[in-house]
Design a protein around this motif. Structure first.
Motif, PDB file in Angstrom:
ATOM      1  N   TYR A  83      -3.055   6.993   3.197  1.00 39.98           N
ATOM      2  CA  TYR A  83      -1.948   6.031   3.245  1.00 39.98           C
ATOM      3  C   TYR A  83      -0.970   6.535   4.298  1.00 39.98           C
ATOM      4  CZ  TYR A  83       2.511   3.880   2.199  1.00 39.98           C
ATOM      5  OH  TYR A  83       3.694   3.205   2.321  1.00 39.98           O
ATOM      6  N   GLU A  93       2.483   5.438   6.931  1.00 37.95           N
ATOM      7  CA  GLU A  93       3.493   4.473   7.373  1.00 37.95           C
ATOM      8  C   GLU A  93       3.576   4.501   8.892  1.00 37.95           C
ATOM      9  OE1 GLU A  93       7.020   5.100   4.951  1.00 37.95           O
ATOM     10  OE2 GLU A  93       5.897   4.595   3.132  1.00 37.95           O
ATOM     11  N   LEU A 110      -4.878   2.937   4.964  1.00 37.66           N
ATOM     12  CA  LEU A 110      -3.989   1.863   4.519  1.00 37.66           C
ATOM     13  C   LEU A 110      -2.673   2.095   5.246  1.00 37.66           C
ATOM     14  CD1 LEU A 110      -2.963  -0.432   2.786  1.00 37.66           C
ATOM     15  CD2 LEU A 110      -2.796   1.127   0.850  1.00 37.66           C
ATOM     16  N   LYS A 111      -2.392   1.188   6.192  1.00 38.32           N
ATOM     17  CA  LYS A 111      -1.185   1.338   7.016  1.00 38.32           C
ATOM     18  C   LYS A 111      -0.127   0.375   6.493  1.00 38.32           C
ATOM     19  CE  LYS A 111       1.482   1.075  10.854  1.00 38.32           C
ATOM     20  NZ  LYS A 111       2.765   0.912  10.175  1.00 38.32           N
ATOM     21  N   SER A 112       1.009   0.908   6.083  1.00 43.51           N
ATOM     22  CA  SER A 112       2.063  -0.005   5.675  1.00 43.51           C
ATOM     23  C   SER A 112       3.192   0.020   6.683  1.00 43.51           C
ATOM     24  CB  SER A 112       2.547   0.295   4.264  1.00 43.51           C
ATOM     25  OG  SER A 112       3.402   1.396   4.279  1.00 43.51           O
ATOM     26  N   GLY A 113       4.147  -0.881   6.499  1.00 41.29           N
ATOM     27  CA  GLY A 113       5.147  -1.094   7.542  1.00 41.29           C
ATOM     28  C   GLY A 113       4.565  -2.029   8.590  1.00 41.29           C
ATOM     29  N   ARG A 114       3.767  -2.996   8.128  1.00 45.48           N
ATOM     30  CA  ARG A 114       3.099  -3.931   9.052  1.00 45.48           C
ATOM     31  C   ARG A 114       4.037  -5.046   9.492  1.00 45.48           C
ATOM     32  NH1 ARG A 114      -1.105  -3.356   4.934  1.00 45.48           N
ATOM     33  NH2 ARG A 114      -0.391  -5.292   4.000  1.00 45.48           N
TER      34      ARG A 114
END
Lengths: 468, 468
Positions: free
Chosen positions: A219, A221, A245-249
């Motif tokens: 994971y 960011e 899993l890249k968040s801050g998309r």
């Protein structure tokens, strides 16, 4: 800067600096975790001295790491942030190789200066640092576990092939707890924290060479060093799959990430392009990440995107067809020879008259495992089929437990298989039995689609690079 | 043709035609299901006569429905297809109101003629028909259950507000089994089968008026009568939400659907437009269908799309922000007054210094339930907030069980709340407790996003139509 970090995951001796005898304190919880299964030497350190009792064992407390009458490979540090730089110096004098800094109160709390000081001291002594502001590392193989969440709140998954690293400690903890319940085997867990020294790329490289890790997941960011990530990922994905899993998309997500880890989440499109060019599989959700990971941990990548479906329920076959097509896969066009085999078996009464073998191969609701076996063999023998999806609605009492052994026999064909068994307790029980035979089982059609996607997509990457 | 179908779900007396004493036979399994909880009168019928013993009770077997010395409201028919038309005539003579035809071997098996004959006879007598080729109906309220899958293979969910109808019997069975495990309460289940008479629109209308049903859900491959579906859905969605999982969306899926239910799956775009224009929520997967359903069964629709997030984990907050934005929702911009409340509480030490109240409101990892309560109240009091998402990473031992009662107290604000608790056994236990307070809990961030989407989207539909 390829480095074998085995000393961090397989230390012979560990100092817990900031160890405490008070239940509920972080320094007590770490002692509990680290002494539960790990059989290396554990030395608690606290300026107060005294004795600590955890897990029914007693440990004398040293006032400084320097007082420990033994070598110390790793120091797990859980003292207030302002003391950490000096503790690092003591560790340096003692010859410690790695410091896992659990303490918060650095960059994330506006104290970038303290974090810089920490790194400066560690560099001077050649100490590698995990964190600060993290849950540390957990090696599921030997039980070396710095995680301060107690087992009654956060279970630990069984030992297995999936490594997971997380820029979010809290989310990482939830993932471990979830993987334990889902019985997903993990090799190593790394809570990356502020990444003052060791970052996602360093661990990616290490895990790429780690024989106990089959699939690398994470994971993130934002990456710390884009070029380093790119080069490392490109090399490692030729050896084993990386799933991120890249968040801050989105804009709002990126803003939230900035105030969470201080990550410059950056333009999502750039990340997407980088993942595409380096063969990294991007998962859009936690469940998808593990759907991908389980498939790749248990099955070999597919040599193409032509999928055969064998099902005892027409509706599930329709949904699976939709799901596969929507994600870029194809339904295999069965060869004339295969069609002929089905036709003949129906004629001979070995298969039922009203079944359909147009792919989805619908062997209808009253199918016993023997009928599954005939249909699965015909599909797997077909050169037009790269991957087999088996859907079993176990609500039908006609479907006997022979399906478990049948799946074992299907391995001989050497083609990847994904099993889907929707429903409640009985299918869950059967799923565990089938997974013991090495075939991954999914609860819903859409989860199964994820699994197929991962096997096909990673297979494509390997083929493009001449590795499959 | 609005019709109250209560006689089908609440019959005083039922004949099971084709009842059998032989375990494993469909006619035996139906007797087992129907006599387990249902307290109406059950009359087994079989030309062989004799006696049947199931669930510890003995029943004399009548050779014909006409011999039954009592009124019969519903006949459940499980005799070979070729006998069904004559059985319908006997039911007509007897005054039966509805026939649930379990038997297969009609249109789906190339015998459209037999199905036409069945309908013709039923029409003559004014008998409404469910099926043929189906699992019948299950009323979870009174235990009237025609489903022949045995409970050890297919559990039944608890009684609750979600109705489900399915064009696929096997998939419907899997859904029931799954709902039982997930503790999703259901009102009525209908396996639609070939829909020779009663179709999805008839049941939609009935369920729209059914006081025990709060949310109508369904799996369809194609509707039987587009105009009827459109008009019915448009009316019913003003009273309660309809959620449809439509398969046969792709060319391959549509082909598979044609060979499965014979449905002309039709151009998917036309379905999408119809769903949009009638306020039907389209789910793309089984899990999504129930994420939507659970939210709408437990919470009131949102009055807008401005969402506040309260979380004890930054990463989960970032993921939730992404998920909401990607689905068209907004992060609420907290009012100056709310910001002032947070600022003051931090100053006073009631909230921690390093938390962020920029929305996501990150109350950080060591948050006890009392801190959640302060933050939730501030968010719910804000006029810029239409809906609250609460994320709790229960892996942190700081989070106490007081959160359960706190959720109860939040109801007073009258705004919809979605709770997300990722992880393993402990969060699952807490989830059950929180759901008992009426707040739906989801296992992953993405499931929670589904829930918010459903509450916002259905709220929009009601507002557009002046109902909210």
């Amino acid at each position: 800067m390829a480095e074998n970090l085995d000393f961090l995951f397989y230390p012979k001796s560990v100092a817990v600096i900031g160890a405490s005898n008070v239940p509920g304190k972080v320094g007590n919880a770490i002692m509990r975790s680290i002494t539960l299964r790990y059989d290396g030497k554990v030395y608690p350190v606290n300026v107060k001295g005294g004795e600590i009792e955890v897990n029914g064992k007693k440990f004398p407390v040293y006032r400084s790491v320097k007082e420990i009458p033994d070598e110390v490979e790793v120091a797990v540090i859980a003292v207030p942030a302002r003391f950490v730089p000096d503790v690092i110096d003591e560790c340096g004098e003692k010859g410690v190789k790695a410091a896992v800094v659990i303490s918060a109160g650095f960059k994330e709390a506006g104290r970038a200066d303290l974090e810089e000081e920490l790194v400066k001291r560690a560099k001077k002594w050649g100490i590698r640092v995990v964190g600060p502001n993290c849950l540390g590392v957990t090696n599921l193989e030997n039980g070396f576990d710095c995680n301060f969440n107690p087992p009654e709140r956060q279970a630990r998954p069984p030992f297995g092939k999936v490594a997971f690293m997380s820029q979010s400690g809290a989310f990482g903890a939830a993932i471990l707890d979830w993987a334990a319940r889902e019985r997903i085997g993990m090799s190593k867990f790394i809570s990356l924290g502020n990444m003052a020294d060791l970052d996602e790329s360093d661990f990616m490289r290490y895990l790429g060479d780690d024989p106990k890790t089959g699939v690398i997941t994470g994971y993130i960011e934002g990456v710390k060093d884009g070029r380093k990530f790119f080069n490392t990922a490109k090399e490692v994905t030729l050896k084993k799959p990386i799933i991120v899993l890249k968040s801050g998309r989105t804009e709002a997500g990126a803003k939230a990430a900035a105030s969470h880890t201080g990550s410059l989440a950056g333009a999502y499109k750039i990340y997407q392009a980088a993942f595409e060019q380096t063969g990294v599989l991007e998962a859009k959700s936690m469940r998808q990440l593990f759907n991908y990971a389980k498939a790749l941990a248990m099955q070999s990548p597919a040599k193409g995107n032509r999928v055969a479906i064998v099902t005892n329920g027409g509706g599930a076959g329709v949904m699976m067809s939709d799901g596969l097509l929507e994600r870029g896969m194809k339904l295999a066009e069965l060869s004339d020879e295969t069609n002929e085999k089905f036709r003949k078996s129906i004629e001979e009464g070995k298969l039922p008259e009203h079944m359909s073998y147009k792919n989805p191969i619908d062997i209808i609701g009253d199918a016993p495992s023997s009928r599954y076996e005939v249909a699965m063999r015909y599909a797997l023998e077909d050169p037009n089929v790269d991957l087999l999806v088996v859907i079993a609605l176990f609500q039908s009492p006609a479907l006997d437990e022979g399906i478990v052994e049948a799946m074992e026999r299907m391995k001989a064909y050497g083609k990847p298989i994904v099993f889907v068994a929707p429903g409640g307790d009985y299918p869950h029980k059967m799923a565990r039995n089938i997974e013991m035979k090495g075939v991954p089982v999914y609860e819903t059609v859409e989860d199964g689609v994820d699994a197929v996607y991962a096997l096909v997509k990673y297979g494509e990457w390997l083929r493009e690079n001449g590795r499959l």
